[in-house]
Design a protein around this motif. Structure first.
Motif, PDB file in Angstrom:
ATOM      1  N   THR A   4      21.834  15.475  12.731  1.00  0.00           N
ATOM      2  CA  THR A   4      23.206  15.721  13.162  1.00  0.00           C
ATOM      3  C   THR A   4      23.567  17.166  12.826  1.00  0.00           C
ATOM      4  O   THR A   4      23.269  17.642  11.728  1.00  0.00           O
ATOM      5  CB  THR A   4      24.184  14.761  12.452  1.00  0.00           C
ATOM      6  OG1 THR A   4      23.768  13.420  12.702  1.00  0.00           O
ATOM      7  CG2 THR A   4      25.602  14.953  12.949  1.00  0.00           C
ATOM      8  N   GLU A   5      24.225  17.826  13.768  1.00  0.00           N
ATOM      9  CA  GLU A   5      24.654  19.214  13.568  1.00  0.00           C
ATOM     10  C   GLU A   5      26.172  19.278  13.546  1.00  0.00           C
ATOM     11  O   GLU A   5      26.828  18.756  14.437  1.00  0.00           O
ATOM     12  CB  GLU A   5      24.122  20.088  14.697  1.00  0.00           C
ATOM     13  CG  GLU A   5      22.626  20.123  14.773  1.00  0.00           C
ATOM     14  CD  GLU A   5      22.105  20.935  15.958  1.00  0.00           C
ATOM     15  OE1 GLU A   5      22.881  21.685  16.579  1.00  0.00           O
ATOM     16  OE2 GLU A   5      20.912  20.805  16.259  1.00  0.00           O
ATOM     17  N   GLU A   6      26.696  19.895  12.521  1.00  0.00           N
ATOM     18  CA  GLU A   6      28.123  20.182  12.395  1.00  0.00           C
ATOM     19  C   GLU A   6      28.233  21.650  12.010  1.00  0.00           C
ATOM     20  O   GLU A   6      27.277  22.218  11.486  1.00  0.00           O
ATOM     21  CB  GLU A   6      28.750  19.318  11.290  1.00  0.00           C
ATOM     22  CG  GLU A   6      28.614  17.831  11.491  1.00  0.00           C
ATOM     23  CD  GLU A   6      29.064  17.040  10.268  1.00  0.00           C
ATOM     24  OE1 GLU A   6      29.767  17.599   9.409  1.00  0.00           O
ATOM     25  OE2 GLU A   6      28.684  15.874  10.179  1.00  0.00           O
ATOM     26  N   PRO A   7      29.394  22.267  12.229  1.00  0.00           N
ATOM     27  CA  PRO A   7      29.525  23.665  11.797  1.00  0.00           C
ATOM     28  C   PRO A   7      29.218  23.795  10.302  1.00  0.00           C
ATOM     29  O   PRO A   7      29.811  23.115   9.469  1.00  0.00           O
ATOM     30  CB  PRO A   7      30.992  23.987  12.092  1.00  0.00           C
ATOM     31  CG  PRO A   7      31.354  23.044  13.200  1.00  0.00           C
ATOM     32  CD  PRO A   7      30.583  21.780  12.910  1.00  0.00           C
ATOM     33  N   GLY A   8      28.221  24.606   9.976  1.00  0.00           N
ATOM     34  CA  GLY A   8      27.864  24.854   8.592  1.00  0.00           C
ATOM     35  C   GLY A   8      27.004  23.793   7.939  1.00  0.00           C
ATOM     36  O   GLY A   8      26.704  23.888   6.746  1.00  0.00           O
ATOM     37  N   ARG A   9      26.562  22.795   8.695  1.00  0.00           N
ATOM     38  CA  ARG A   9      25.818  21.700   8.065  1.00  0.00           C
ATOM     39  C   ARG A   9      24.889  21.005   9.059  1.00  0.00           C
ATOM     40  O   ARG A   9      25.277  20.693  10.175  1.00  0.00           O
ATOM     41  CB  ARG A   9      26.806  20.694   7.507  1.00  0.00           C
ATOM     42  CG  ARG A   9      26.183  19.540   6.801  1.00  0.00           C
ATOM     43  CD  ARG A   9      27.235  18.630   6.234  1.00  0.00           C
ATOM     44  NE  ARG A   9      26.604  17.439   5.685  1.00  0.00           N
ATOM     45  CZ  ARG A   9      27.245  16.427   5.160  1.00  0.00           C
ATOM     46  NH1 ARG A   9      28.549  16.446   5.092  1.00  0.00           N
ATOM     47  NH2 ARG A   9      26.593  15.393   4.698  1.00  0.00           N
ATOM     48  N   HIS A  23      23.083  23.264   4.170  1.00  0.00           N
ATOM     49  CA  HIS A  23      24.431  23.818   4.271  1.00  0.00           C
ATOM     50  C   HIS A  23      24.331  25.336   4.425  1.00  0.00           C
ATOM     51  O   HIS A  23      23.571  25.989   3.711  1.00  0.00           O
ATOM     52  CB  HIS A  23      25.241  23.479   3.021  1.00  0.00           C
ATOM     53  CG  HIS A  23      25.358  22.010   2.801  1.00  0.00           C
ATOM     54  ND1 HIS A  23      26.365  21.265   3.333  1.00  0.00           N
ATOM     55  CD2 HIS A  23      24.559  21.142   2.134  1.00  0.00           C
ATOM     56  CE1 HIS A  23      26.207  20.000   2.998  1.00  0.00           C
ATOM     57  NE2 HIS A  23      25.111  19.901   2.281  1.00  0.00           N
ATOM     58  N   TYR A  24      25.125  25.863   5.353  1.00  0.00           N
ATOM     59  CA  TYR A  24      25.150  27.305   5.557  1.00  0.00           C
ATOM     60  C   TYR A  24      26.582  27.767   5.826  1.00  0.00           C
ATOM     61  O   TYR A  24      27.447  26.979   6.206  1.00  0.00           O
ATOM     62  CB  TYR A  24      24.213  27.738   6.686  1.00  0.00           C
ATOM     63  CG  TYR A  24      24.553  27.199   8.059  1.00  0.00           C
ATOM     64  CD1 TYR A  24      25.267  27.969   8.968  1.00  0.00           C
ATOM     65  CD2 TYR A  24      24.144  25.931   8.462  1.00  0.00           C
ATOM     66  CE1 TYR A  24      25.577  27.483  10.236  1.00  0.00           C
ATOM     67  CE2 TYR A  24      24.434  25.442   9.722  1.00  0.00           C
ATOM     68  CZ  TYR A  24      25.156  26.226  10.608  1.00  0.00           C
ATOM     69  OH  TYR A  24      25.459  25.748  11.858  1.00  0.00           O
ATOM     70  N   VAL A  25      26.808  29.051   5.599  1.00  0.00           N
ATOM     71  CA  VAL A  25      28.120  29.657   5.784  1.00  0.00           C
ATOM     72  C   VAL A  25      27.984  30.793   6.783  1.00  0.00           C
ATOM     73  O   VAL A  25      27.058  31.605   6.690  1.00  0.00           O
ATOM     74  CB  VAL A  25      28.669  30.215   4.439  1.00  0.00           C
ATOM     75  CG1 VAL A  25      29.986  30.940   4.645  1.00  0.00           C
ATOM     76  CG2 VAL A  25      28.804  29.108   3.415  1.00  0.00           C
ATOM     77  N   CYS A  26      28.891  30.845   7.738  1.00  0.00           N
ATOM     78  CA  CYS A  26      28.944  31.957   8.688  1.00  0.00           C
ATOM     79  C   CYS A  26      29.821  33.040   8.066  1.00  0.00           C
ATOM     80  O   CYS A  26      31.042  32.890   8.003  1.00  0.00           O
ATOM     81  CB  CYS A  26      29.528  31.502  10.017  1.00  0.00           C
ATOM     82  SG  CYS A  26      28.575  30.211  10.811  1.00  0.00           S
ATOM     83  N   SER A  31      26.173  37.457  10.653  1.00  0.00           N
ATOM     84  CA  SER A  31      25.529  37.173   9.367  1.00  0.00           C
ATOM     85  C   SER A  31      25.855  35.762   8.874  1.00  0.00           C
ATOM     86  O   SER A  31      27.024  35.375   8.814  1.00  0.00           O
ATOM     87  CB  SER A  31      25.991  38.200   8.331  1.00  0.00           C
ATOM     88  OG  SER A  31      25.381  37.964   7.095  1.00  0.00           O
ATOM     89  N   TRP A  32      24.813  35.015   8.510  1.00  0.00           N
ATOM     90  CA  TRP A  32      24.951  33.675   7.927  1.00  0.00           C
ATOM     91  C   TRP A  32      24.270  33.645   6.570  1.00  0.00           C
ATOM     92  O   TRP A  32      23.378  34.446   6.294  1.00  0.00           O
ATOM     93  CB  TRP A  32      24.282  32.627   8.794  1.00  0.00           C
ATOM     94  CG  TRP A  32      24.901  32.353  10.122  1.00  0.00           C
ATOM     95  CD1 TRP A  32      26.015  32.940  10.661  1.00  0.00           C
ATOM     96  CD2 TRP A  32      24.426  31.428  11.102  1.00  0.00           C
ATOM     97  NE1 TRP A  32      26.259  32.422  11.915  1.00  0.00           N
ATOM     98  CE2 TRP A  32      25.298  31.490  12.217  1.00  0.00           C
ATOM     99  CE3 TRP A  32      23.355  30.549  11.154  1.00  0.00           C
ATOM    100  CZ2 TRP A  32      25.114  30.701  13.341  1.00  0.00           C
ATOM    101  CZ3 TRP A  32      23.183  29.772  12.285  1.00  0.00           C
ATOM    102  CH2 TRP A  32      24.058  29.845  13.355  1.00  0.00           C
ATOM    103  N   VAL A  33      24.687  32.701   5.732  1.00  0.00           N
ATOM    104  CA  VAL A  33      24.048  32.468   4.436  1.00  0.00           C
ATOM    105  C   VAL A  33      23.557  31.030   4.408  1.00  0.00           C
ATOM    106  O   VAL A  33      24.343  30.101   4.594  1.00  0.00           O
ATOM    107  CB  VAL A  33      25.033  32.701   3.259  1.00  0.00           C
ATOM    108  CG1 VAL A  33      24.376  32.327   1.941  1.00  0.00           C
ATOM    109  CG2 VAL A  33      25.503  34.132   3.231  1.00  0.00           C
ATOM    110  N   LEU A  34      22.265  30.843   4.178  1.00  0.00           N
ATOM    111  CA  LEU A  34      21.720  29.502   3.965  1.00  0.00           C
ATOM    112  C   LEU A  34      21.953  29.195   2.489  1.00  0.00           C
ATOM    113  O   LEU A  34      21.322  29.764   1.614  1.00  0.00           O
ATOM    114  CB  LEU A  34      20.235  29.454   4.311  1.00  0.00           C
ATOM    115  CG  LEU A  34      19.606  28.074   4.444  1.00  0.00           C
ATOM    116  CD1 LEU A  34      18.292  28.142   5.180  1.00  0.00           C
ATOM    117  CD2 LEU A  34      19.505  27.324   3.173  1.00  0.00           C
TER     118      LEU A  34
END
Length: 106
Positions: A4-9, A23-26, A31-34
């Motif tokens: 399942t894909e959700e924004p940031g997860r 979990h990741y942050v835009c 640029s994104w952070v894993l």
């Protein structure tokens, strides 16, 4: 197993039970952070983490972003599977005074 894909997860579940998540942050449009990979202790960690990372790479490449890694497993994964056009030049520290602190998702 369902991805399942959700924004940031990204999550992998079986019968609605979480088996693994990434979990990741835009940070910006480029640029994104894993941030974190979690695999339930009773599950095959390497296989599930690699499945999540593979999908994350596809998403990041489609978004044309560079990625910074916080998760120690992800750092080891990319050391063994280089992706020079994907990874940002300067990676974030995972320990010490300059380290980024985890963000609570709840």
């Amino acid at each position: 197993m369902v991805l399942t894909e959700e924004p940031g997860r990204l999550t992998l579940t079986v019968d609605d039970q979480l088996q693994a998540s990434l979990h990741y942050v835009c940070l910006s449009g480029s640029s994104w952070v894993l941030e974190q990979i979690f695999v339930r202790p009773s599950q095959p960690a390497t296989e599930l983490a690699a499945q999540l990372i593979t999908r994350f790479i596809e998403l990041a490449m489609a978004a044309h972003v560079t990625v910074k890694l916080l998760d120690p497993y992800a750092k080891r994964y990319f050391a063994q599977h280089p992706a020079p056009t994907l990874l940002a030049e300067h990676q974030l520290p995972i320990s010490g005074a300059a380290a980024i602190q985890p963000v609570s998702l709840n």
